[in-house]
Write a protein that holds these residues in place. Sequence first.
Motif, PDB file in Angstrom:
ATOM      1  N   ASP A  25       0.807  -1.220   0.000  1.00  0.00           N
ATOM      2  CA  ASP A  25       0.000   0.000   0.000  1.00  0.00           C
ATOM      3  C   ASP A  25       0.845   1.277   0.000  1.00  0.00           C
ATOM      4  OD1 ASP A  25       0.987  -0.014   2.593  1.00  0.00           O
ATOM      5  OD2 ASP A  25      -0.963  -0.350   3.527  1.00  0.00           O
ATOM      6  N   ASP A  26       2.168   1.145   0.020  1.00  0.00           N
ATOM      7  CA  ASP A  26       3.097   2.283  -0.021  1.00  0.00           C
ATOM      8  C   ASP A  26       2.923   3.267   1.132  1.00  0.00           C
ATOM      9  OD1 ASP A  26       4.469   1.454  -2.295  1.00  0.00           O
ATOM     10  OD2 ASP A  26       3.116   2.516  -3.646  1.00  0.00           O
ATOM     11  N   VAL A  27       2.266   2.853   2.216  1.00  0.00           N
ATOM     12  CA  VAL A  27       2.019   3.770   3.331  1.00  0.00           C
ATOM     13  C   VAL A  27       3.322   4.278   3.928  1.00  0.00           C
ATOM     14  CG1 VAL A  27       1.094   3.917   5.688  1.00  0.00           C
ATOM     15  CG2 VAL A  27      -0.262   2.864   3.882  1.00  0.00           C
ATOM     16  N   TYR A  28       4.267   3.371   4.180  1.00  0.00           N
ATOM     17  CA  TYR A  28       5.529   3.801   4.789  1.00  0.00           C
ATOM     18  C   TYR A  28       6.297   4.708   3.833  1.00  0.00           C
ATOM     19  CZ  TYR A  28       9.697   3.726   7.663  1.00  0.00           C
ATOM     20  OH  TYR A  28      10.753   4.108   8.452  1.00  0.00           O
ATOM     21  N   LEU A  29       6.413   4.296   2.587  1.00  0.00           N
ATOM     22  CA  LEU A  29       7.134   5.089   1.591  1.00  0.00           C
ATOM     23  C   LEU A  29       6.523   6.487   1.472  1.00  0.00           C
ATOM     24  CD1 LEU A  29       9.372   5.093  -0.609  1.00  0.00           C
ATOM     25  CD2 LEU A  29       7.616   4.323  -2.210  1.00  0.00           C
ATOM     26  N   ASP A  30       5.219   6.558   1.408  1.00  0.00           N
ATOM     27  CA  ASP A  30       4.540   7.854   1.270  1.00  0.00           C
ATOM     28  C   ASP A  30       4.671   8.717   2.524  1.00  0.00           C
ATOM     29  OD1 ASP A  30       3.813   7.186  -1.291  1.00  0.00           O
ATOM     30  OD2 ASP A  30       1.768   6.591  -0.761  1.00  0.00           O
ATOM     31  N   SER A  31       4.933   8.089   3.664  1.00  0.00           N
ATOM     32  CA  SER A  31       5.059   8.857   4.904  1.00  0.00           C
ATOM     33  C   SER A  31       6.462   9.445   5.082  1.00  0.00           C
ATOM     34  CB  SER A  31       4.731   7.971   6.114  1.00  0.00           C
ATOM     35  OG  SER A  31       5.773   7.035   6.353  1.00  0.00           O
ATOM     36  N   ASP A  34       9.694  13.907   1.545  1.00  0.00           N
ATOM     37  CA  ASP A  34       9.845  13.846   0.088  1.00  0.00           C
ATOM     38  C   ASP A  34      11.300  13.677  -0.334  1.00  0.00           C
ATOM     39  OD1 ASP A  34       7.133  14.092  -0.247  1.00  0.00           O
ATOM     40  OD2 ASP A  34       7.192  16.230  -0.702  1.00  0.00           O
ATOM     41  N   GLU A  37      12.250   9.996   0.277  1.00  0.00           N
ATOM     42  CA  GLU A  37      11.568   9.141  -0.699  1.00  0.00           C
ATOM     43  C   GLU A  37      12.199   9.286  -2.081  1.00  0.00           C
ATOM     44  OE1 GLU A  37       7.148   8.498  -2.680  1.00  0.00           O
ATOM     45  OE2 GLU A  37       7.353   9.802  -0.945  1.00  0.00           O
ATOM     46  N   GLY A  41      14.118   5.955  -3.333  1.00  0.00           N
ATOM     47  CA  GLY A  41      13.069   5.182  -3.995  1.00  0.00           C
ATOM     48  C   GLY A  41      13.539   4.310  -5.138  1.00  0.00           C
ATOM     49  N   THR A  45      14.045   0.202  -5.006  1.00  0.00           N
ATOM     50  CA  THR A  45      13.239  -0.630  -5.896  1.00  0.00           C
ATOM     51  C   THR A  45      14.133  -1.578  -6.695  1.00  0.00           C
ATOM     52  OG1 THR A  45      11.545   1.081  -6.047  1.00  0.00           O
ATOM     53  CG2 THR A  45      11.562  -0.578  -7.793  1.00  0.00           C
TER      54      THR A  45
END
Length: 95
Positions: A25-31, A34, A37, A41, A45
């Motif tokens: 759900d990318d919750v951690y990445l989105d939190s 910027d 990330e 990122g 990946t």
Amino acid sequence: MPSETGSQSVREASRRIVDLVLTEDDVYLDSLPDEVEGAIGTALTEVARMLEEPHGDREFRRGVRLLLEVGADVAPRMPSELRDLFEELRLAMRG
């Protein structure tokens, strides 16, 4: 040439970062901030892809070194849990 045990510890440390950050759900990445990330990122990946597909140890370690390099620039802005995992990975790479 890195030992088999050393290679395994690098893979395990990498897996812990991937499992924390790259959730479905990318919750951690989105939190993440910027800047963090954006910095980690792509490299993360790529490391995740290499964990899933068979790759030579040299290529994998090159990807991990890149991840550590980009992560070092933004480490002060990482959450402590992620910063600690990056430190664990850095130490695993040293063997």
